[in-house]
Motif scaffolding. Structure first.
Motif, short mmCIF file in Angstrom:
data_model
loop_
_atom_site.label_atom_id
_atom_site.label_comp_id
_atom_site.label_asym_id
_atom_site.label_seq_id
_atom_site.Cartn_x
_atom_site.Cartn_y
_atom_site.Cartn_z
N VAL A 67 0.81 -1.22 0.19
CA VAL A 67 0.19 0.06 -0.04
C VAL A 67 0.72 1.18 0.04
CG1 VAL A 67 -1.66 1.18 1.24
CG2 VAL A 67 -1.82 -1.18 1.02
N ARG A 68 1.88 1.18 0.85
CA ARG A 68 2.67 2.44 0.93
C ARG A 68 3.45 2.49 -0.35
NH1 ARG A 68 9.01 2.55 0.04
NH2 ARG A 68 9.37 4.58 1.12
N GLU A 69 3.75 1.71 -1.17
CA GLU A 69 4.40 1.66 -2.50
C GLU A 69 3.53 2.25 -3.66
OE1 GLU A 69 7.11 -0.01 -0.12
OE2 GLU A 69 5.17 -0.71 -0.44
N ALA A 70 2.44 1.76 -3.55
CA ALA A 70 1.40 2.21 -4.67
C ALA A 70 0.99 3.76 -4.23
CB ALA A 70 0.12 1.53 -4.15
N ILE A 71 0.66 3.99 -2.87
CA ILE A 71 0.46 5.65 -2.81
C ILE A 71 1.68 6.40 -3.12
CG2 ILE A 71 0.08 7.11 -1.04
CD1 ILE A 71 -1.71 4.98 0.53
N ARG A 72 2.95 5.80 -2.77
CA ARG A 72 4.14 6.75 -3.05
C ARG A 72 4.29 7.00 -4.46
NH1 ARG A 72 9.67 5.99 -3.39
NH2 ARG A 72 10.87 7.66 -2.75
N ASP A 73 4.14 5.91 -5.09
CA ASP A 73 4.21 5.94 -6.63
C ASP A 73 3.29 6.87 -7.13
OD1 ASP A 73 6.14 4.03 -6.39
OD2 ASP A 73 4.98 2.37 -7.28
N PHE A 74 2.02 7.01 -6.62
CA PHE A 74 1.05 8.12 -7.09
C PHE A 74 1.69 9.31 -6.79
CE2 PHE A 74 -2.37 10.77 -6.05
CZ PHE A 74 -3.09 11.05 -7.35
N LEU A 75 2.26 9.64 -5.60
CA LEU A 75 2.74 11.07 -5.28
C LEU A 75 3.81 11.28 -6.22
CD1 LEU A 75 2.17 10.69 -1.48
CD2 LEU A 75 0.86 11.78 -2.74
N LEU A 76 4.62 10.33 -6.47
CA LEU A 76 6.06 10.84 -7.25
C LEU A 76 5.52 11.29 -8.52
CD1 LEU A 76 8.26 8.01 -5.94
CD2 LEU A 76 8.35 10.53 -5.33
#
Length: 472
Positions: free
Chosen positions: A354-363
């Motif tokens: 979940v952290r990776e999916a959200i972080r990828d979206f933010l990036l």
């Protein structure tokens, strides 16, 4: 033999009713004997009309035998916790059930009995902006547990209630040994942080954010004047509670270069168990070496005036779905042409990925980002497993994250920051190894109670048969 088995059944009914009543109503046995006995005594009266005149004596003797047997069993259940912690196990169970059914806070009285006072540092970064709402990023080194509204379970909301600014309360270095025993302890933290504002010196200087990696540990760092902000994670590997001493060691190392070091455990990857990171272990040393490298290199980084944008989005998800009362908060910092997003979700950890999916979206919109949780245990009542993303797919969370990002970007304006370290004294927490001791005691009870129960029932059955032949 029918009268014997009928009398035995009445004795078992008495014992089971007594056990249940002391567990859920009142742990004091004398008060529960009559309520427990009314059904079986009614059965005795009925038996007098159904069987011979000797039945009354047989039934009453068996009522005494079974009653005493279950009283001894209750004593055996209660005794270990009383000897270890001076608390009544069944009274504790009464209070736990009362919390589940009507939100009672009686459990806090038990935790206070076993608790001990500690002094912990709480590093805070205060952000202010002309004509705009400020931000307080504060890192308590206590644990927001143990569950629900009990103790520090809703620490983020409690801290927010003490200030007008938006308050972000990420997780510091603390395990369940540092659970607050009562909601009243949160007020002590609020007062300590408020007291640290007296001599603040604000500055417009900040570095770009930079990430340091050692082994499985990644630490995102950014300096605001004399304060070093560090956010550590091991995601996509398990990222759970860090022992207090690990955080203190890193903060102490940081004092070589910075008066204030805010070390955050991002607490953002739940991987099937809740093993703590303990001092001197391989994982602890990975955190240490990544932190020391950051402490050595960040003082040399160039400083720039910075801008800040903040947002607070209430999500359409419940506590049962893994989201606490504070929803999603975001701070976006722009310094030296670089933009960094700090996203905080009010919840107890995150499902893996979940952290990776959200972080990828933010990036897609910022240069670097980190996703954190508060570790709020308000989302936990019976089970400790309720991470963000377990009940709500990440695809449904990202629109809320997008709202937070858009609002924060639209809110960008020049800002100043100042750091402080408040020493919070007299904070009553569970205490060192209390959770382990309590779990060990309960496991011991669960181990011997079945054997003891079987032995007690077997003995009472033998005595019942003996009495039957003596009377009969």
């Amino acid at each position: 033999m029918l009268p014997l088995f009928y009398a035995i059944s009445l004795g078992i009914i008495l014992g089971l009713r007594l056990l249940v009543l002391v567990a859920i109503a009142d742990y004091r046995i004398p008060r529960m004997i009559l309520p427990a006995a009314n059904q079986s005594l009614t059965g005795v009266v009925m038996g007098v009309f159904l069987f011979s005149k000797n039945f009354l004596l047989l039934a009453l003797v068996l009522q005494v035998f079974f009653g005493l047997g279950f009283i001894l069993l209750i004593w055996a259940i209660d005794r270990p916790l009383y000897r270890t912690f001076q608390i009544r196990g069944l009274d504790f169970l009464n209070s736990f059930l009362a919390h589940l059914t009507d939100g009672s806070r009686a459990l806090e009285d038990f935790f206070r009995k076993i608790g001990e006072e500690v002094t912990v540092p709480q590093v805070t970064i205060f952000f202010r902006r002309p004509k705009k709402k400020g931000l307080i990023l504060t890192v308590p080194n206590v644990h927001p547990g143990p569950m629900g509204e009990i103790g520090g379970g809703n620490l983020p909301r409690g801290m927010q209630a003490g200030f007008q600014e938006m308050v972000m309360v990420p997780h510091g270095a603390a395990t369940h040994d540092f659970n607050l025993v009562s909601e009243r302890e949160i007020e002590k933290l609020v007062q300590a942080v408020a007291g640290s504002t007296r001599d603040l010196k604000f500055s417009q200087d900040a570095t770009r954010s930079v990430r340091y990696q050692h082994g499985s540990v990644s630490i995102l760092c950014q300096v605001f004047d004399e304060t070093l902000l560090m956010v550590g994670t091991r995601s996509p590997e398990r990222t759970e509670d860090l022992d207090f001493n690990i955080g203190m060691t890193i903060m102490s190392e940081g004092h070589r270069s910075f008066p204030h070091v805010a070390f955050i455990d991002a607490h953002n990857c739940y991987a099937g168990d809740m093993t703590y990171v303990l001092p001197a272990t391989r994982l602890a040393m990975e955190y240490y070496h990544a932190g020391v490298r950051a402490i050595d290199e960040t003082p040399l980084m160039e400083r720039f005036p910075f801008e800040l944008g903040i947002s607070h989005v209430q999500v359409p998800f419940s506590r049962e779905q893994g989201f606490g009362d504070q929803g999603i908060q975001m701070a976006v910092v722009k310094a030296g042409g670089q933009t960094t997003a700090y996203l905080l979700v009010d919840g107890n950890n995150m499902e893996g990925g979940v952290r990776e999916a959200i972080r990828d979206f933010l990036l897609q919109s910022v240069d670097d980002a980190e996703v954190m949780t508060t570790d709020s245990h308000v989302v936990n009542t019976i089970s400790g497993k309720n991470p963000v993303g377990l009940h709500v797919p990440v695809s449904e969370i990202i629109p809320c994250v997008n709202d937070a990002l858009c609002q924060a970007m639209a809110d960008m304006s020049p800002a100043e920051a100042a750091g402080s370290t408040a020493w919070c004294e007299g904070i009553v927490v569970f205490g060192s190894h209390r959770i382990t001791q309590m779990a060990s005691t309960v496991n011991t009870i669960l181990l011997f109670i079945p054997v003891l129960s079987a032995g007690m029932l077997f003995l009472v059955f033998l005595l019942s048969i003996l009495v039957y032949f003596m009377i009969g």
